[in-house]
Design an enzyme around this catalytic site. Structure first.
Site, PDB file in Angstrom:
ATOM      1  N   HIS A 324       9.265  -2.302  11.357  1.00  0.00           N
ATOM      2  CA  HIS A 324       8.796  -1.732  10.123  1.00  0.00           C
ATOM      3  C   HIS A 324       7.826  -0.707  10.496  1.00  0.00           C
ATOM      4  CE1 HIS A 324       6.251  -1.999   6.514  1.00  0.00           C
ATOM      5  NE2 HIS A 324       7.625  -2.464   5.924  1.00  0.00           N
ATOM      6  N   HIS A 346       9.939   3.865   2.643  1.00  0.00           N
ATOM      7  CA  HIS A 346       9.391   3.759   1.304  1.00  0.00           C
ATOM      8  C   HIS A 346       9.357   4.715   0.451  1.00  0.00           C
ATOM      9  CE1 HIS A 346       7.813   0.614   4.190  1.00  0.00           C
ATOM     10  NE2 HIS A 346       7.735  -0.161   3.243  1.00  0.00           N
ATOM     11  N   HIS A 355      15.084  -3.030   3.731  1.00  0.00           N
ATOM     12  CA  HIS A 355      14.448  -4.556   3.886  1.00  0.00           C
ATOM     13  C   HIS A 355      15.360  -5.479   3.790  1.00  0.00           C
ATOM     14  CE1 HIS A 355      10.778  -1.931   3.248  1.00  0.00           C
ATOM     15  NE2 HIS A 355      10.165  -2.912   3.742  1.00  0.00           N
ATOM     16  N   HIS A 475       4.706  -5.061  -5.234  1.00  0.00           N
ATOM     17  CA  HIS A 475       4.808  -5.051  -3.887  1.00  0.00           C
ATOM     18  C   HIS A 475       3.665  -4.379  -3.063  1.00  0.00           C
ATOM     19  CE1 HIS A 475       5.848  -2.515  -0.432  1.00  0.00           C
ATOM     20  NE2 HIS A 475       6.361  -3.501   0.171  1.00  0.00           N
ATOM     21  N   HIS A 479       0.576  -6.484  -0.615  1.00  0.00           N
ATOM     22  CA  HIS A 479       0.335  -5.995   0.908  1.00  0.00           C
ATOM     23  C   HIS A 479      -1.451  -5.849   1.068  1.00  0.00           C
ATOM     24  CE1 HIS A 479       3.847  -5.271   3.377  1.00  0.00           C
ATOM     25  NE2 HIS A 479       4.369  -5.016   2.331  1.00  0.00           N
ATOM     26  N   PHE A 495       1.129  -0.193   6.749  1.00  0.00           N
ATOM     27  CA  PHE A 495       2.740  -0.450   6.805  1.00  0.00           C
ATOM     28  C   PHE A 495       2.772  -0.502   8.575  1.00  0.00           C
ATOM     29  CE2 PHE A 495       3.782   2.077   3.189  1.00  0.00           C
ATOM     30  CZ  PHE A 495       4.092   1.001   2.409  1.00  0.00           C
ATOM     31  N   HIS A 508       8.698 -10.046   1.560  1.00  0.00           N
ATOM     32  CA  HIS A 508       9.739  -9.139   1.451  1.00  0.00           C
ATOM     33  C   HIS A 508      11.089  -9.980   0.871  1.00  0.00           C
ATOM     34  CE1 HIS A 508       8.989  -4.975   1.548  1.00  0.00           C
ATOM     35  NE2 HIS A 508       7.919  -5.277   2.164  1.00  0.00           N
TER      36      HIS A 508
END
Ligand SMILES: [Cu+2]
Length: 732
Positions: A324, A346, A355, A475, A479, A495, A508
């Site tokens: 990631h 992203h 993903h 999303h 996070h 990230f 995810h």
């Protein structure tokens, strides 16, 4: 054998094409790229290029009258790859060609990537040539002349469009490391010696319209063509520009936590993805809150095993997490980009397929260590009330699923806030109801552009406005909600570190499930069909430690990947946004003043913004609120909300209130710098819902929640845009 840095070397000659065709140069005195395709520079550029190429060869051969050959693909004897180019021992050979198109395979001058069985292909080719050669104006033949400062937009002439482009694709190797190399991409085309013979044939056709192929009557040609060829043209008439990470050259990742090594163990050979053998029934991924004890223990055991592996083992949990980081914090360049454009999954349409592929291999690796071929990873069902808490078994400190870098306030007792703004912990409204209405708002969009995000072309970097609805929220918010409130919000809130939290994978997996659900909703939304998206690819280590290249087109159907999702209720399906309980009534309260920009978002900004008048042309338009020149530092955490028809002090507002038109949230990533971008919010429905159709201006309010002091806003305007028609996005 000239050294590579000799301008006459073959390597450099090939790079000439790359530089002129992949935006290495700007137009003088302009920020616009210099581009010799898709406009009238196409013929003269290639003529000059071949002229010097030929003179260099004359010089090296010491033969002043040497002439380069043309590949005479417009006449039957030339409608195969010339044999002299296909001997592996020859300097004219190139390994990266389509193996199925060796002689005696006949060329299809309108090839679009699919084999079309046509016994009349020679006849078709001749008619097609006639058609392409018999256009009437210079613009139709040579292409559009573009002025300095402009880019070429579909300005190709007839021959460039076809057969020129089609032959490039026909020769390129669909099995190459990058789909279509060498001839199928601008950057690599000049590496194939056949390129020069191909273009030598394109060259004389520009001044010689009268040859044998003209003997067909144009009307006959038009009537004679089957509809099939029209379809092929639509998908195959441009050279491909899919995005591919340059995994052989992994750099240090640039993360808010500093420069980090997120590279995978050295990649040798890359094999192509082969879909798994499907066993029926499909493996079913369970909702985390519905898992039984055996399933939980298996998951714990699998993660535990990955955590025990050596760090440089590609199966280790540490390496899985770094994937990631590498893909999201700029460890890779886009392959073939000479301007060093970073590869980023992203904030664009690679988000969902990347993903999905990542989780697919992660799940297979877990299966391998657990020893259960039916094992499936769970989804955190946060879109439904029973799933709106952190799953309890992720929060036991002795479990391999535990992560101590989480916000302790958001333990399994806390109800999740799907539009978490980073500041407000407790709300005065019904959070479950608000979450559900917000989910509906995110899921009901119909175009792939809105849901999946925008398709990037090679050489482009994503902007926040390229993001799809679900990625943007919930999303990003989840996070942020899970991560600790340390300077970089590890693990989930940044990230580079997000995938160090085992909960990341369950989060995810739910996003992945929502992609499937979106495709079954009314209005028949579909995935992008742009070949550049479909052919974009990623590389992962599989359960056998092979490096595997998987393309977006391999990721569209989860049944082909061998799994489905446990069916659970979708309580958000029929809920809509609702008007705020205490709206601004213009006739009762004064208008806010008009504010001058730029402004720093230290505190709330409320201002009146004029609306352009709708021309009564009958064309359907969207009303779009644009925040111009928003400047921020992407390594920082930022959240601000955007509201219309609101003038009062900051209040606790549900994101599903009509007045709430959206928010901007930045999850820290990349290195410290300043990004300037504009943000768009479609407010057509908001205006209708609030009954503001007749108002000539609107009250707009920006409410910074976190990080506002680092954000500058250049201006706010309202504009009208033609309603987005999803299908037209496919072949732009
Ligand atoms: Cu994520």
């Amino acid at each position: 054998m000239l050294p590579e840095d000799d301008p006459r070397s073959f390597a450099h000659q090939a790079k000439v094409h790359c530089a002129y065709c992949d935006d290495a140069y700007k137009q003088m005195d302009s920020t616009m790229d210099f581009q010799v395709h898709e406009n009238a520079l196409f013929f003269p550029f290639h003529r000059a290029y071949l002229y010097f190429f030929e003179r260099i060869l004359c010089h090296l051969l010491e033969k002043p009258d040497f002439a380069i050959p043309f590949w005479n693909w417009d006449a039957p004897p030339g409608m195969c790859m010339p044999k002299i180019y296909t001997k592996p021992s020859s300097s004219l050979y190139d390994e990266n060609r389509d193996k199925c198109h060796q002689p005696p395979k006949l060329l299809n001058l309108n090839y679009g990537g699919k084999e079309v069985k046509d016994p009349e292909i020679v006849d078709f080719n001749l008619r097609w040539m006639n058609d392409q050669m018999s256009v009437e104006t210079a613009k139709e033949f040579l292409g559009k002349v573009i002025k300095r400062g402009n880019g070429p937009e579909n300005g190709s002439g007839s021959i460039e469009t076809s057969p020129h482009n089609n032959i490039h694709i026909w020769v390129g190797d669909p099995e190459a490391t990058i789909h279509g190399e060498d001839m199928g991409h601008f950057y690599s085309a000049g590496r194939d010696p056949l390129f020069y013979a191909h273009h030598a044939n394109v060259d004389p056709s520009s001044n010689n319209g009268e040859d044998s192929v003209s003997k067909f009557d144009r009307r006959e040609v038009l009537f004679g063509l089957g509809g099939l060829y029209g379809v092929v043209t639509a998908t195959g008439s441009v050279l491909a520009a899919p995005l591919t990470p340059d995994v052989f050259n992994c750099d240090m990742a640039q993360t808010p936590g500093g420069i980090k090594n997120c590279c995978p163990p050295r990649i040798g050979k890359i094999i192509h993805f082969v879909p798994p053998k499907i066993q029926q029934p499909y493996v079913r991924r369970p909702a985390a809150h519905l898992m039984n004890q055996t399933q939980i223990e298996e998951l714990e055991r699998g993660i535990q095993k990955l955590k025990q592996l050596d760090e440089d083992d590609p199966h280790s949990f540490s390496h899985q997490a770094k994937i990631h980081c590498a893909y999201c914090d700029y460890a890779y360049n886009q392959l073939g980009s000479i301007t060093e454009t970073r590869f980023e999954v992203h904030s664009n349409a690679l988000f969902f397929p990347f993903h999905r592929a990542y989780l697919y291999f992660f799940e297979r690796i877990l299966r391998h260590y657990i020893g259960n071929p039916d094992f499936a990873i769970p989804f955190w069902n946060w879109d439904s009330p029973p799933g709106m808490h952190m799953p309890e078994f992720y929060n036991r400190p002795s479990s391999s699923l535990y992560d101590n870098l989480r916000d302790p306030r958001h333990d399994p007792h806390k109800l999740i806030d799907l539009n978490y703004n980073g500041k407000t912990e407790d709300h005065s409204f019904d959070v479950v109801d608000c979450n559900l209405r917000w989910m509906n708002d995110r899921m009901k969009v119909q175009s792939p552009r809105s849901f999946l995000g925008r398709v990037l072309k090679a050489g482009e970097t994503p902007k926040p406005s390229d993001m799809g609805t679900i990625e943007q929220s919930p999303h990003n918010n989840i996070h942020d909600w899970v991560g600790t409130k340390t300077p970089h919000f590890e693990d989930m809130g940044s990230f580079y570190s997000a995938a160090l939290d085992p909960l990341f994978y369950a989060h995810h997996t739910n996003i992945d499930r929502l992609w499937n659900i979106w495709k079954t909703l009314d209005g028949n939304p579909k995935d992008h069909t742009d070949p550049d998206w479909l052919n974009s690819s990623f590389v992962f280590y599989d359960e056998n430690k092979n490096a595997v290249r998987i393309e977006v087109s391999d990721c569209l159907d989860t049944e082909k990947l061998g799994y489905v999702y446990q069916e659970v209720p979708l309580p958000w399906l029929l809920l809509n946004k609702i008007p705020s309980p205490n709206p601004w009534i213009r006739t009762e309260e004064p208008e806010p003043p008009i504010i001058n920009f730029p402004q720093t978002l230290n505190s709330d900004i409320t201002t009146m913004v004029d609306r352009p008048e709708e021309a009564g042309s009958g064309e359907e338009v969207d009303v779009v609120l644009v925040l111009e020149d928003v400047e921020y530092d992407p390594t920082t955490r930022v959240h601000f909300d955007v509201l219309v028809n609101v003038v009062d002090e900051a209040q606790d507002r549900c994101a599903a209130f009509l007045e709430f038109v959206g928010s901007f949230k930045n999850i820290p990533h990349g290195l410290h710098h300043h990004d300037k971008t504009s943000l768009r919010f479609v407010i057509t429905e908001v205006i209708q819902g609030l009954g503001l159709e007749r108002d000539k201006n609107l009250a707009v309010k920006i409410e910074p929640m976190v990080g506002g002091e680092g954000v500058t806003l250049g201006g706010i305007k309202i504009q009208l845009e033609p309603v987005f028609v999803p299908l037209s996005s496919s072949f732009t």
